[in-house]
Design an enzyme around this catalytic site. Sequence first.
Site, PDB file in Angstrom:
ATOM      1  N   CYS A 381       8.967  -3.370  -7.219  1.00 63.76           N
ATOM      2  CA  CYS A 381       7.614  -3.604  -7.730  1.00 63.76           C
ATOM      3  C   CYS A 381       7.646  -3.825  -9.242  1.00 63.76           C
ATOM      4  O   CYS A 381       7.994  -4.906  -9.691  1.00 63.76           O
ATOM      5  CB  CYS A 381       6.697  -2.467  -7.303  1.00 63.76           C
ATOM      6  SG  CYS A 381       4.981  -2.985  -7.292  1.00 63.76           S
ATOM      7  N   HIS A 507       7.686  -1.616  -1.597  1.00 66.33           N
ATOM      8  CA  HIS A 507       8.391  -0.336  -1.812  1.00 66.33           C
ATOM      9  C   HIS A 507       9.253   0.017  -0.602  1.00 66.33           C
ATOM     10  O   HIS A 507       8.798   0.726   0.293  1.00 66.33           O
ATOM     11  CB  HIS A 507       7.378   0.777  -2.072  1.00 66.33           C
ATOM     12  CG  HIS A 507       6.688   0.654  -3.376  1.00 66.33           C
ATOM     13  ND1 HIS A 507       7.157   1.255  -4.524  1.00 66.33           N
ATOM     14  CD2 HIS A 507       5.591  -0.031  -3.732  1.00 66.33           C
ATOM     15  CE1 HIS A 507       6.362   0.949  -5.526  1.00 66.33           C
ATOM     16  NE2 HIS A 507       5.397   0.172  -5.083  1.00 66.33           N
ATOM     17  N   GLU A 509      11.513   2.097  -0.365  1.00 70.06           N
ATOM     18  CA  GLU A 509      11.852   3.533  -0.287  1.00 70.06           C
ATOM     19  C   GLU A 509      10.976   4.293   0.699  1.00 70.06           C
ATOM     20  O   GLU A 509      11.395   5.313   1.248  1.00 70.06           O
ATOM     21  CB  GLU A 509      11.776   4.186  -1.678  1.00 70.06           C
ATOM     22  CG  GLU A 509      10.389   4.353  -2.300  1.00 70.06           C
ATOM     23  CD  GLU A 509       9.913   3.140  -3.098  1.00 70.06           C
ATOM     24  OE1 GLU A 509      10.404   2.023  -2.834  1.00 70.06           O
ATOM     25  OE2 GLU A 509       9.040   3.311  -3.972  1.00 70.06           O
TER      26      GLU A 509
HETATM   27  N1  GLN Z   1       1.851  -1.984 -12.251  1.00 73.76           N
HETATM   28  C1  GLN Z   1       2.295  -3.003 -11.358  1.00 73.76           C
HETATM   29  C2  GLN Z   1       1.161  -3.568 -10.508  1.00 73.76           C
HETATM   30  O1  GLN Z   1       0.120  -2.999 -10.442  1.00 73.76           O
HETATM   31  C3  GLN Z   1       3.415  -2.491 -10.478  1.00 73.76           C
HETATM   32  C4  GLN Z   1       2.961  -1.473  -9.482  1.00 73.76           C
HETATM   33  C5  GLN Z   1       4.103  -0.745  -8.829  1.00 73.76           C
HETATM   34  O2  GLN Z   1       5.209  -0.733  -9.348  1.00 73.76           O
HETATM   35  N2  GLN Z   1       3.839  -0.088  -7.728  1.00 73.76           N
HETATM   36  O3  GLN Z   1       1.326  -4.590  -9.899  1.00 73.76           O
END
Ligand code: GLN
Length: 549
Positions: A381, A507, A509
């Site tokens: 992300c 994600h 994970e």
């Molecule tokens: N801050 C970034 C977004 O809102 C990444 C979010 C994250 O890493 N979960 O897209």
Amino acid sequence: MTKHIFVTGGVVSSLGKGLNSASIGLLLESRGLKVNLQKFDPYVNVDPGTMSPFEHGEVYVTEDGAETDLDLGHYERFTNATINKNCNFTTGTIYYSVITKERRGEYLGKTVQIVPHITNEIKECIKKIASEGVDVAISEIGGIVGDIESQPFLEAIRQFGQEIGRKNVLYIHLTLVPYLKAADEMKTKPTQHGVSLLRQAGIEPDILICRTEKSLTADIKNKLSLFCSVDKEAVIEEKDVKPYLYEIPILLREQGLDRIIVEKLGLKADGHNLQEWEEMLDTLKNPRFSTEVAVVGKYIGHQSAYESIYEALTHGGVANNAGVKVRRVEAEDVERKGSERCLEGVKGILVPGGFGERGIEGKVLAARYAREKEIPYLGICLGLHCAVIEFARNVCGLKDANSTEFDRHTKDPVICLLEEQKGVKNLGGTMRLGAHPCQLQPDTKAFRAYGKESISERHRHRYEFNNAYKKLFTSKGMVFSGLSPDGNLVEIIELREHPWFVMAQFHPEFKSKPTRPHPLFREFIRAALTTGKAVEELAYGRSALNPKS
Ligand code: GLN
């Protein structure tokens, strides 16, 4: 009919109610029972989605897009239960629902009160996980007995037991039995006090799980049994198992906890099979290989802020028969001291998700170091965003490239707000959340990791890769290996000319389990074990690796 287990805690928080609930779930599943789990958090926030990771640790995301307490991550890693929106409620959600009903006039002019309206609402939430086919529903009550905000929850679980019949309900109380060095004695008094608070709430615990530094003597067990009115064999000792959290179920089973539960609830569930779990544990404790990877984040000092990331790295290690040492690197330290000082020697670099500007430039530097030194990189992300910014600046020559999250007026917004996020005002629960499908392009590292074209992964973000830059980046060696089915959203990016540089917008994970390591973590660790100098240093070749899945 579903039986219910309620897990409460006493003396102090952070004794591991979540891990114990998850372990109980696993033990019951190993006896062929179907379980479900949920957690009640007595704080007033509607969910932890808007809370600082310093305050609350990781925000765990479910398939159906709920932003929840990290204990739900333990539930999913340990069991096969369906974890969704019904598995985490807070005082905030409960009141929100009751007040909404009151505004709609659903209480027909009655005075709305904590008892019965709030407690009824809590009981309804408990029933939500007791669906058809579920043998045992496990509800964990966050906080500890004695907290003001826990009171309605304790009252609700007391009533629940009364209503469905005491023989269909078990109350398990997790407590601390401290050892006083000066007196060379273990002390039962805090547990007695905790249990007496439970009794004041009308709850008699059936089982005590005692966290302790030292083994409980027979004397201490007798005392706890007598003063807390719990069967002697139901006083269970739980010594610290760090760093092998996955050992907890084994410890509990050795003392017959699952047998005691099954007997007390009158369930028919003889025999048990934990073989897969035990094999995993064996590899975890006696790995053949080892490697060290860095996690470059901004909540590094906070143990649980990257809980699922650390766990998934461990799983990736198990898949490769390797122990994974994690170097936790504060992103701002990379800014201050430079990449070399912070990252020298690591065999892999992971930049996890995150929000806000602090530490961003350190993460960009870490991505650069990984790219230039050909160190395996897994960007998750925000870790994708930072690596894209780095590539734009240093490979594509777009010196001012940035994400509009950090520089609204950047000349080159290589990462920008998702179209659907444009009119969003409220912060809570409004990101792109939960599972979304993704199509993988053949002949890419991502495809090789998953071994299939269609995957589904969990998201939590507002920003994404800006498609206006796709052509330029492709010409410079970026491969867009995972896309949303309509092709509009970039979900996975990798670098062609690099041993293993993979970034995901989602994600991974959250879907990794110790017995089912996530493919991206498995491949990341495999790359860490087999690229560059690592091969000579570890004195084994690629063929020596024998990943389990
Ligand atoms: N801050 C970034 C977004 O809102 C990444 C979010 C994250 O890493 N979960 O897209």
